[in-house]
Design a protein around this motif. Structure first.
Motif, short mmCIF file in Angstrom:
data_model
loop_
_atom_site.label_atom_id
_atom_site.label_comp_id
_atom_site.label_asym_id
_atom_site.label_seq_id
_atom_site.Cartn_x
_atom_site.Cartn_y
_atom_site.Cartn_z
N ILE A 402 31.01 27.71 68.37
CA ILE A 402 29.59 27.47 68.09
C ILE A 402 29.17 28.21 66.82
N ALA A 403 29.62 29.47 66.67
CA ALA A 403 29.25 30.25 65.49
C ALA A 403 29.70 29.55 64.21
N PRO A 571 17.86 32.22 49.66
CA PRO A 571 17.29 31.56 50.83
C PRO A 571 17.13 32.52 52.00
N VAL A 572 15.98 32.47 52.66
CA VAL A 572 15.72 33.34 53.81
C VAL A 572 15.28 32.47 54.98
N TRP A 573 15.66 32.92 56.16
CA TRP A 573 15.33 32.21 57.40
C TRP A 573 14.22 32.96 58.13
N GLY A 574 13.26 32.21 58.63
CA GLY A 574 12.17 32.81 59.37
C GLY A 574 12.33 32.64 60.87
N ARG A 575 11.29 33.00 61.58
CA ARG A 575 11.27 32.86 63.03
C ARG A 575 10.55 31.56 63.40
N PRO A 576 10.75 31.04 64.60
CA PRO A 576 10.03 29.84 65.01
C PRO A 576 8.51 30.04 64.89
N TYR A 577 7.84 29.03 64.36
CA TYR A 577 6.40 29.13 64.18
C TYR A 577 5.73 27.80 64.49
N VAL A 578 4.41 27.83 64.66
CA VAL A 578 3.64 26.63 64.93
C VAL A 578 3.24 26.04 63.59
N GLY A 579 3.80 24.87 63.26
CA GLY A 579 3.50 24.22 61.99
C GLY A 579 2.39 23.20 62.15
N ASP A 635 17.67 38.33 67.13
CA ASP A 635 17.66 39.13 65.91
C ASP A 635 18.38 40.45 66.18
N ALA A 636 18.34 41.36 65.19
CA ALA A 636 19.09 42.61 65.30
C ALA A 636 18.55 43.53 66.38
N ALA A 637 17.34 43.27 66.86
CA ALA A 637 16.76 44.08 67.93
C ALA A 637 16.97 43.46 69.31
N TYR A 696 29.44 36.92 79.22
CA TYR A 696 28.61 36.90 78.02
C TYR A 696 29.53 37.07 76.80
N SER A 697 29.69 36.00 76.04
CA SER A 697 30.45 36.06 74.78
C SER A 697 29.46 36.11 73.63
N PHE A 698 29.78 36.91 72.63
CA PHE A 698 28.81 37.11 71.55
C PHE A 698 29.53 37.31 70.22
N ALA A 699 28.83 36.94 69.14
CA ALA A 699 29.37 37.06 67.78
C ALA A 699 28.22 37.39 66.84
N PHE A 700 28.46 38.34 65.97
CA PHE A 700 27.47 38.73 64.97
C PHE A 700 27.54 37.79 63.78
N LEU A 701 26.38 37.29 63.33
CA LEU A 701 26.30 36.39 62.18
C LEU A 701 25.73 37.18 61.00
N PRO A 702 26.59 37.75 60.15
CA PRO A 702 26.11 38.69 59.10
C PRO A 702 25.21 38.05 58.07
N THR A 703 25.36 36.73 57.83
CA THR A 703 24.54 36.09 56.80
C THR A 703 23.06 36.19 57.14
N TRP A 704 22.74 36.07 58.41
CA TRP A 704 21.34 36.10 58.83
C TRP A 704 20.98 37.37 59.60
N ASN A 705 21.99 38.23 59.88
CA ASN A 705 21.78 39.43 60.69
C ASN A 705 21.28 39.05 62.08
N TRP A 706 21.84 37.96 62.63
CA TRP A 706 21.51 37.48 63.97
C TRP A 706 22.75 37.61 64.87
N TYR A 707 22.53 37.42 66.14
CA TYR A 707 23.61 37.43 67.12
C TYR A 707 23.60 36.10 67.88
N LEU A 708 24.79 35.54 68.07
CA LEU A 708 24.97 34.37 68.92
C LEU A 708 25.47 34.85 70.28
N ILE A 709 24.82 34.45 71.34
CA ILE A 709 25.20 34.87 72.70
C ILE A 709 25.34 33.62 73.57
#
Length: 736
Positions: A402-403, A571-579, A635-637, A696-709
């Motif tokens: 998936i990652a 390019p930067v990625w944001g969080r889900p928002y109401v458009g 996210d990282a938190a 629980y399998s997980f992988a760090f995505l360094p490009t976005w500083n996110w985690y896939l779980i």
């Protein structure tokens, strides 16, 4: 007059490559190599556009220097033809042919060209992307030098070899693309392969490349009945003056692969004559490492197949060579060296070594009856542990799969956004208005100026949608004259917006035949990219596709996607928002600052993925998609960004009443679980939940500083593995 000609040329290039998205695809069968001997008189002059700064290298054909692009303020590589050769029609033809072929081969591993210019003396100049790095020859010589000075034992040659093979595979991708476009390089050698600072690879010097006819062949000789190329890397059929096809390049690639693997030449001659005689006679050097390291028989077989004297005995395509090399890297059977029955058994035993080991232990228990009970208990315990390990490894592989897919989609979207932002900056720098606002509509007094003729109900957008039209609008404080001026400049981007959405899924091929189906898919199922839009610093706003979502006042400068990228330079990625277009669910933005050549800030270009589409992608991706109870990005938190279990997944109008621009998302799992995942970054763990084991399998995505779980039920996965093992005699079975 000269300045006007330059603007006209840039306008035509922009129309060809941006405004017409179907025509922008490179024709794979019609690469144009025709050259006018008097072309220098028709080219734009060099001096107003480029200023040479420093000479990098000098060769028989010309000089390569670093030059400054005066218009865009960037450094470029400038290849200048020797003045005495500029009077030679044959040399001019080779120089211009290289420019035309390279310009028409659009591939990441082929250096992009910017322009072809002349000067007062009718000498030719070729401006191209400046690549900072070294040639493959220099790269290999550095390795050889280090091995000789410090000893090969000081280095990890095994890892170095696989890194070199990875670089070689990138070369194969570029040459395979050229062959698909009916072009053969004819001068492949390490000196013509550049390795960038970040391990990117470029194939250079297409000066003697040949266009293949409808039968896939090209003459080995030119109009003067002469052959061209580097003797050490010529194919036998080239030396004999026979008709060439893609297998000639494959022979050259095989010689390069020989050097990449052995760190020595495939031919031992010191003079061009002796080298050519060896190649003609099929007398290549044995595949032996220059420093005595053992070379795998499969890898040696791949080299020998690629460099076979007879074309029919070689790989017939570059893809076949690359596929065999990938099989070797993965430790699988290669086509160049099929396994005999013994080697097949060795590979099976290696792949199922745990099961073989346990089987041997079981045999020993039969012969040692006095210790049967003790040994049986030990085997059962080991078997249980190994089976459990295989289950966890399967879950971890699913997470990695998936990652990889997320990375492909995200990088493709980032590339599209970056390219669009660069084109927007170029248009705003040029300030050239479009006379007619084709396919762009706005609002007057809160009402659409007209309803698009192609308006259709869309299952994906959940509202009537037009694929022909885009929309523009200004903020309350945007002067109408400023809005019209900026939109007339930026309206040329609308076709690129359309094309970007259609090709936002990696691997999508867009041409006349696939366009209708892709448009239907866009309306019915959606693409990874939902919409593309931009907002200027003056409040002007342009978006595609057209939907009736902007009757209320709208200021792009206060939207999360604009604020997020305003001070960023990538390019930067944001969080889900109401458009504004909430009908299809929450939006996940990727945005890029629009920066002019002088560093001026023009605004922000962005695109939206729908929360639903991205969530469906990660929910259904990977080999174990049906077993995943939850797939999430945090996210990282540890705060959830996207989750297949989110209350917003599948939501439509119900988010209309959310007061937040960016809804507050929950934290993933328990505090202890989050801390373990965030600390380890990669791997798998199990924990019991209501009496059931969960993986629980997980992988760090360094490009976005996110985690896939990925959360999977252990028992469900074990049942699947057990079902598969019954169909595979050597697979490990679940313990009874």
């Amino acid at each position: 007059m000269t300045t006007h000609w330059g603007r006209q040329e840039k306008r035509e290039i922009l129309e060809d490559l941006v405004v017409n998205p179907v025509a922008a695809d490179i024709p794979t069968q019609d690469i144009d190599t025709a050259v006018n001997p008097e072309i220098a008189k028709d080219l734009p002059p060099l001096q107003p556009h480029y200023e040479s700064l420093k000479v990098l290298a000098q060769g028989s054909q010309g000089i390569v220097s670093i030059a400054l692009d005066k218009q865009l303020g960037r450094l470029v590589a400038l290849k200048t033809m020797h003045r005495d050769l500029s009077k030679n029609p044959h040399e001019v033809k080779l120089f211009v042919a290289e420019a035309k072929i390279t310009a028409q081969l659009d591939h990441p591993a082929i250096i992009p060209l910017y322009s072809l210019n002349s000067d007062a003396a009718d000498s030719l100049h070729l401006a191209m992307k400046l690549v900072r790095g070294k040639t493959l020859r220099e790269y290999l010589e550095n390795i050889i030098c280090n091995y000789r000075l410090q000893g090969i034992d000081k280095f990890d040659e095994h890892s170095s070899l696989f890194k070199r093979l990875g670089l070689f595979l990138k070369v194969c991708e570029a040459i395979s693309y050229a062959h698909h476009s009916n072009v053969i390089h004819c001068d492949l050698k390490p000196e013509n392969i550049m390795i960038g600072e970040f391990s990117e690879v470029f194939v250079m010097d297409w000066g003697i490349a040949k266009k293949l006819d409808h039968d896939g062949r090209a003459p080995a000789t030119d109009s003067d009945n002469m052959i061209s190329g580097t003797p050490r890397y010529l194919s036998p059929e080239t030396m004999f003056g026979e008709l060439l096809d893609v297998r000639s390049d494959i022979f050259s690639l095989g010689l390069i692969l020989h050097e990449v693997v052995t760190l020595s030449f495939a031919t031992a001659g010191d003079t061009p004559g002796s080298i050519m005689n060896q190649i003609k006679g099929g007398q290549l050097e044995p595949v032996q490492h220059a420093f005595g390291v053992e070379i795998a028989a499969d890898l040696a077989a791949i080299i020998r197949t690629a460099t076979a004297h007879a074309p029919d005995q070689r790989y017939q395509t570059v893809s076949a060579l690359a596929d065999d090399l990938n099989l070797f890297i993965q430790g699988r059977e290669v086509q160049a060296n099929p396994d005999n029955w013994f080697m097949k058994m060795v590979r099976v035993c290696h792949q199922h070594r745990v099961g073989v080991f346990i089987s041997l232990l079981l045999l020993l228990t039969l012969s040692a009856s006095l210790f049967a009970l003790v040994i049986h208990q030990q085997l059962l315990s080991a078997r249980t542990a190994n089976f459990r390990s295989e289950i966890i490894n399967a879950a971890n592989s699913h997470c990695t799969s998936i990652a990889t897919q997320i990375d492909r989609v995200a990088l493709n979207i980032e590339n599209l956004v970056s390219a669009a932002a660069s084109q927007a900056a170029f248009l705003l720098d040029e300030k050239e208005e479009n006379a007619v606002l084709a396919d762009l509509l706005t609002y007057h007094d809160g009402e659409p100026e007209k309803i698009p003729e192609d308006l259709r109900d869309s299952l994906f957008y959940r509202q009537p949608t037009s694929l022909q039209y885009g929309l523009y609008k200004g903020a309350k404080d945007t002067p109408p004259a400023v809005l019209e001026h900026e939109i007339r400049i930026l309206s040329r981007l609308l076709p690129y917006f359309k094309r970007s959405i259609l090709v936002s899924a990696p691997g999508t091929v867009l041409h006349r035949e696939t366009l209708p189906a892709l448009q239907e898919q866009m309306l019915a199922e959606g693409m990874p990219m939902k919409s593309m839009f931009l907002g200027t610093r003056n409040g002007s706003y342009m978006v595609y596709p057209w939907r009736d979502n902007y009757r209320k006042p709208f200021d792009p400068r206060v939207r999360p996607w604009y604020l997020l990228a305003r001070d960023a330079h990538r390019p930067v990625w944001g969080r889900p928002y109401v458009g504004a277009d909430i009908s299809a669910g929450l939006s996940l933005p990727c945005s890029q600052r629009i920066t002019g050549a002088d560093g001026a800030f023009y605004g922000v270009l962005a695109m939206d993925c729908t929360f639903n589409k991205i969530t469906s992608l990660i929910r259904t991706a990977g080999p174990l998609a049906n077993l995943a109870e939850e797939v999430a990005l945090t996210d990282a938190a540890g705060q959830v960004i996207i989750s297949s279990n989110s209350p917003f997944f599948g939501a439509a109008a119900e988010i209309e009443h959310l007061p937040e621009v960016e809804p507050e998302m929950p934290y993933f799992g328990s505090l202890q679980l989050r801390q373990t995942i965030l600390n380890r970054k990669f791997g798998s763990l199990t924990q019991s939940e209501q009496g059931q084991d969960k993986i629980y399998s997980f992988a760090f995505l360094p490009t976005w500083n996110w985690y896939l779980i990925v959360k999977i039920d252990f028992k469900a996965l074990a049942n699947l593995q057990e079902s598969q093992s019954r169909r595979e005699p050597h697979a490990l079975h679940a313990p009874e």
